[in-house]
Write a protein that holds these residues in place. Structure first.
Motif, PDB file in Angstrom:
ATOM      1  N   VAL A 177      33.841  22.015  48.719  1.00 12.72           N
ATOM      2  CA  VAL A 177      34.210  20.602  48.757  1.00 12.72           C
ATOM      3  C   VAL A 177      34.776  20.240  50.128  1.00 12.72           C
ATOM      4  N   ASP A 178      34.516  19.010  50.547  1.00 11.29           N
ATOM      5  CA  ASP A 178      35.082  18.446  51.770  1.00 11.29           C
ATOM      6  C   ASP A 178      36.433  17.828  51.412  1.00 11.29           C
ATOM      7  N   LEU A 179      37.499  18.556  51.655  1.00 11.46           N
ATOM      8  CA  LEU A 179      38.836  18.113  51.235  1.00 11.46           C
ATOM      9  C   LEU A 179      39.221  16.782  51.862  1.00 11.46           C
ATOM     10  N   ASP A 180      38.936  16.610  53.147  1.00 15.55           N
ATOM     11  CA  ASP A 180      39.327  15.374  53.833  1.00 15.55           C
ATOM     12  C   ASP A 180      38.733  14.152  53.147  1.00 15.55           C
ATOM     13  N   HIS A 181      37.480  14.284  52.739  1.00 15.88           N
ATOM     14  CA  HIS A 181      36.793  13.139  52.138  1.00 15.88           C
ATOM     15  C   HIS A 181      37.393  12.764  50.789  1.00 15.88           C
ATOM     16  N   TRP A 182      37.682  13.764  49.969  1.00  9.33           N
ATOM     17  CA  TRP A 182      38.133  13.485  48.600  1.00  9.33           C
ATOM     18  C   TRP A 182      39.634  13.260  48.488  1.00  9.33           C
ATOM     19  N   ARG A 183      40.350  13.498  49.562  1.00  6.94           N
ATOM     20  CA  ARG A 183      41.793  13.264  49.543  1.00  6.94           C
ATOM     21  C   ARG A 183      42.208  12.051  50.367  1.00  6.94           C
ATOM     22  N   VAL A 202      29.183  21.054  42.136  1.00 13.12           N
ATOM     23  CA  VAL A 202      30.010  20.610  43.254  1.00 13.12           C
ATOM     24  C   VAL A 202      31.032  19.583  42.806  1.00 13.12           C
ATOM     25  N   LYS A 203      30.687  18.806  41.761  1.00 15.26           N
ATOM     26  CA  LYS A 203      31.632  17.787  41.293  1.00 15.26           C
ATOM     27  C   LYS A 203      32.903  18.404  40.718  1.00 15.26           C
ATOM     28  N   LEU A 204      32.832  19.652  40.261  1.00 18.10           N
ATOM     29  CA  LEU A 204      34.030  20.327  39.777  1.00 18.10           C
ATOM     30  C   LEU A 204      35.084  20.380  40.869  1.00 18.10           C
ATOM     31  N   PHE A 205      34.665  20.756  42.072  1.00 11.84           N
ATOM     32  CA  PHE A 205      35.608  20.877  43.183  1.00 11.84           C
ATOM     33  C   PHE A 205      35.989  19.507  43.749  1.00 11.84           C
ATOM     34  N   GLU A 206      35.085  18.549  43.608  1.00 11.32           N
ATOM     35  CA  GLU A 206      35.426  17.182  44.014  1.00 11.32           C
ATOM     36  C   GLU A 206      36.523  16.619  43.117  1.00 11.32           C
ATOM     37  N   TYR A 207      36.400  16.867  41.816  1.00  3.77           N
ATOM     38  CA  TYR A 207      37.451  16.432  40.886  1.00  3.77           C
ATOM     39  C   TYR A 207      38.792  17.072  41.265  1.00  3.77           C
ATOM     40  N   MET A 208      38.742  18.370  41.534  1.00  4.07           N
ATOM     41  CA  MET A 208      39.977  19.074  41.897  1.00  4.07           C
ATOM     42  C   MET A 208      40.611  18.463  43.143  1.00  4.07           C
ATOM     43  N   ALA A 209      39.781  18.257  44.185  1.00  4.90           N
ATOM     44  CA  ALA A 209      40.302  17.729  45.444  1.00  4.90           C
ATOM     45  C   ALA A 209      40.869  16.329  45.267  1.00  4.90           C
ATOM     46  N   ALA A 210      40.273  15.555  44.353  1.00  5.10           N
ATOM     47  CA  ALA A 210      40.758  14.201  44.089  1.00  5.10           C
ATOM     48  C   ALA A 210      42.011  14.204  43.225  1.00  5.10           C
ATOM     49  N   GLY A 211      42.406  15.384  42.719  1.00  5.86           N
ATOM     50  CA  GLY A 211      43.616  15.484  41.907  1.00  5.86           C
ATOM     51  C   GLY A 211      43.437  14.986  40.487  1.00  5.86           C
ATOM     52  N   LYS A 212      42.236  15.141  39.932  1.00 10.96           N
ATOM     53  CA  LYS A 212      41.962  14.657  38.588  1.00 10.96           C
ATOM     54  C   LYS A 212      41.856  15.824  37.601  1.00 10.96           C
ATOM     55  N   PRO A 213      42.565  15.753  36.478  1.00 12.22           N
ATOM     56  CA  PRO A 213      42.437  16.797  35.453  1.00 12.22           C
ATOM     57  C   PRO A 213      40.977  16.962  35.050  1.00 12.22           C
ATOM     58  N   VAL A 214      40.555  18.207  34.868  1.00 12.17           N
ATOM     59  CA  VAL A 214      39.145  18.495  34.609  1.00 12.17           C
ATOM     60  C   VAL A 214      38.978  19.075  33.208  1.00 12.17           C
ATOM     61  N   VAL A 215      38.155  18.410  32.410  1.00 10.66           N
ATOM     62  CA  VAL A 215      37.790  18.912  31.086  1.00 10.66           C
ATOM     63  C   VAL A 215      36.297  19.213  31.105  1.00 10.66           C
TER      64      VAL A 215
END
Length: 667
Positions: A15-21, A127-140
């Motif tokens: 994931v691109d941390l800068d983009h999702w944060r 890839v969306k799993l890590f995007e969710y994580m970087a955005a700080g969203k709980p993942v189910v």
């Protein structure tokens, strides 16, 4: 994992941390109904296809506590067949650009991965799993194999457990401890960390440190030898795949920059990334160079000539590309800040190594403003007096919207200017690469036949000018990116028909030989001729001398190529194509735009440029398959790319004088 008999390394997605944060902004308009529903917003972005459990999504939507937001491309008919688009608690927002997707995800309360479990999804690394994580969203998630390794994922093997985990996730969305786990797992799955992992598995452990938004990260790539790179189909495939990755272009650029820097160190041909202590001699040379910039002149400096060029009938016609970017526009004011022009890039350039010719300071014309007619008039006087036949104006047209049109219109309408010109349509989208940042699209040019059909109508108005360049009575039109022309043969045929109907004659259309499309037969696509455009066309022949430079910036990740080698070994004659007009570049250095990521053709000089031009004139004079003797020069005024003929403080009028002498000595 092995590919045939060759060992291979497996790296999962990152994931691109800068983009999702990025900071949370306004709620996108089409997401407002969901956000304002008063319910917990459950978000999913990704393909909508047969591997998605739409029955599970319906169960979530049927629960009065939740409102589901779905964003993505309909891969097949399964979403439509599910009937969810009509559900009152489902908002289907369609497909979104990657560059906008983070703005939507920022307003999820909970993010889900509702994949069915079968052979296909058993092997995925979403890839969306890590995007969710970087955005700080709980993942189910459903019970995907990849998700079991992450503590932050609430994995569910039944729909009942999924609903229970959804309730837990909604309660944990603001819990500091849980959010810390999400952030830590996102960090471990950044693209930077993935790259480091691959290198360590490859036995490369001494990785240099790279600063990315203040965070020390380690470098990411070992470039192949230049000669291997440019001839390897595998490299071309990797390059294409790399640029298609769902990462912001500025992050990709940082990866490439770090890779090149690391590659030089691994080959042992440049200094490591160390402090400046103990490098007094180099620093002294660098400081001396910088401090002498305002007054220093080259040994090849030439003053303004007294005798103007007198054209002979047999002289070739030199056409220089002309950039109309040197005046403020409302669009550039909005995108870059009030008053921004190409001069903003030029003025910020610094030397990357001892002996690097930067900054480049304009001479007689100064930091001119192309809203002023006197500046255009003087440019034409200089061009004519030193042998140029005409200008090829870059034409910026985007689905009917014009940019940078004022200088061209003033040039055409001015009664004080009598100088030939033609159009070179820059038929690609306008991006933030103007200042060396990223490829975010600012003004899109659609690759559709409909859009391209409309383009020609605007060009026809310029072809009506008495100043417009013609080839055997046909108006000359240059296309910068032939590879982007949709249904090329049909489009060019349609343009010609439209021009004939408008009484300007069938256009003589020249296609540029693109760096990544050199082997394509442009004549078979309908072009009348083709032309080199340097450095792109000659690039594959060039020698990379990046490792031999005396760098002061140890994080330089661009390329340094040998200009003298091109000319002394006449590399521009290592290839030939039918009906091809030759071209020359006086110099090239785009570090003004791209800073430490630029490409520099080191060692360029008026004498070498003159020799290159003479060689090309001789070739063009002997050509039997072209109706006119054009030679293209990149460029008249590309100051941000260090490619110009206009006078500067260091060389004076030396490049213009070399142009004039090359013409006169080739008779």
């Amino acid at each position: 994992m092995r590919y045939r008999s060759t060992p291979a390394l497996l790296s999962t997605n990152g994931v691109d941390l800068d983009h999702w944060r990025q900071p949370v902004g306004r709620i996108p308009v089409d997401m407002e109904p969901a956000r304002n529903s008063g319910k917990c917003v459950v978000g999913y972005h990704g393909a909508l296809a047969r591997w998605i459990d739409f029955d599970l999504i319906r169960r979530i939507a049927d629960d009065e506590r939740y409102h589901v937001v779905l964003i993505g491309y309909e891969h097949d008919e399964s979403f439509r067949d599910s009937g969810l688009d009509d559900h009152p608690c489902v908002s289907f927002l369609g497909s979104k650009s990657y560059f906008d997707l983070n703005k939507y995800a920022a307003h999820y309360d909970v993010a889900i991965l509702p994949f069915k479990r079968y052979e296909l999804t058993e092997s995925v690394s979403p890839v969306k799993l890590f995007e969710y994580m970087a955005a700080g969203k709980p993942v189910v998630t459903t019970d995907l194999q990849e998700c079991f390794k992450y503590e932050s994922c609430l994995v569910s093997d039944t729909s009942d457990l999924f609903m229970e985990n959804l309730h837990i996730a909604a309660a944990a969305k603001n819990d500091p401890e849980y959010l810390a786990v999400l952030a830590a797992e996102a960090n471990k799955n950044s693209w930077h960390e993935k790259a480091i992992s691959v290198f360590r598995q490859s036995g490369v452990n001494n990785l240099p440190v790279v600063e990315v938004q203040g965070t020390p990260l380690e470098s990411d790539d070992i470039p192949l030898d230049m000669k291997t790179k440019i001839s390897s189909p595998f490299y071309k495939y990797l390059r294409k795949m790399f640029w298609s990755l769902p990462i912001a272009d500025d992050s990709k650029e940082r990866l490439i920059t770090a890779a090149r820097s690391l590659g030089r160190e691994i080959r042992g041909a440049s200094q490591p990334r160390i402090s400046l202590e103990g490098h007094g001699e180099r620093l002294e040379s660098y400081v001396s160079q910088v401090l002498s910039t305002p007054k220093k002149v080259s040994s090849e400096y030439v003053g303004l000539g007294a005798e103007p060029f007198v054209r002979a009938d047999a002289d070739p016609k030199l056409l220089a590309y002309y950039l109309p970017q040197f005046h403020p526009t409302k669009e550039n004011d909005e995108w870059w800040g009030l008053g921004t022009t190409e001069w903003n890039n030029v003025s910020r350039a610094v030397p990357q190594f001892v002996g690097h010719y930067q900054p480049r300071l304009p001479g007689e014309l100064g930091y001119y403003d192309l809203r002023i007619e006197d500046n255009l008039v003087r440019q034409v006087e200089l061009a004519r007096n030193y042998g140029l036949f005409g200008f090829a104006f870059y034409y910026y047209w985007f689905d009917g919207v014009r940019l940078l049109d004022k200088p061209l219109d003033m040039f055409v309408e001015s009664k004080r200017i009598d100088f030939p010109f033609c159009l070179c349509w820059a038929n690609e989208s306008w991006t933030r690469r103007f200042d060396g940042t990223c490829g975010e699209i600012l003004m899109k040019q659609s690759e559709t036949v409909e859009s391209y059909s409309s383009f020609i109508d605007g060009a026809i108005e310029y072809m009506k000018s008495k100043k417009y360049i013609r080839v055997d009575g046909r108006p000359l039109l240059i296309i910068y990116r032939p590879s982007l022309v949709p249904d090329c043969a049909y489009t060019l045929k349609m343009w010609r028909a439209r021009c004939i109907e408008s009484d300007v004659g069938s256009p003589y259309i020249i296609g540029v030989k693109e760096n990544t499309w050199l082997d394509k037969d442009l004549l078979a696509l309908g072009f009348d001729a083709q032309t080199e455009f340097h450095p792109g066309t000659v690039f594959h022949q060039c020698s990379d001398i990046s490792a031999s430079m005396n760098y002061v910036r140890q994080d330089f990740g661009g390329l340094v190529m040998d200009y003298a080698d091109i000319v002394s070994n006449k590399k521009y004659f290592n290839y030939d194509f039918p009906k091809m007009y030759r071209a020359v570049m006086p110099m090239w250095d785009n570090t003004a735009r791209r800073d430490n990521k630029g490409m520099i053709f080191h060692g360029a000089s008026p004498a070498l440029y003159k020799q290159w031009l003479k060689d090309v004139i001789t070739y063009q004079n002997s050509s039997q398959d072209l109706p006119d003797r054009f030679v293209f020069i990149n460029a008249w005024n590309e100051w941000g790319e260090g490619a110009y003929l206009e006078p500067d403080r260091y060389y004076g009028y030396a490049y213009l004088n070399a142009t004039k002498e090359a013409l006169e000595e080739s008779r």
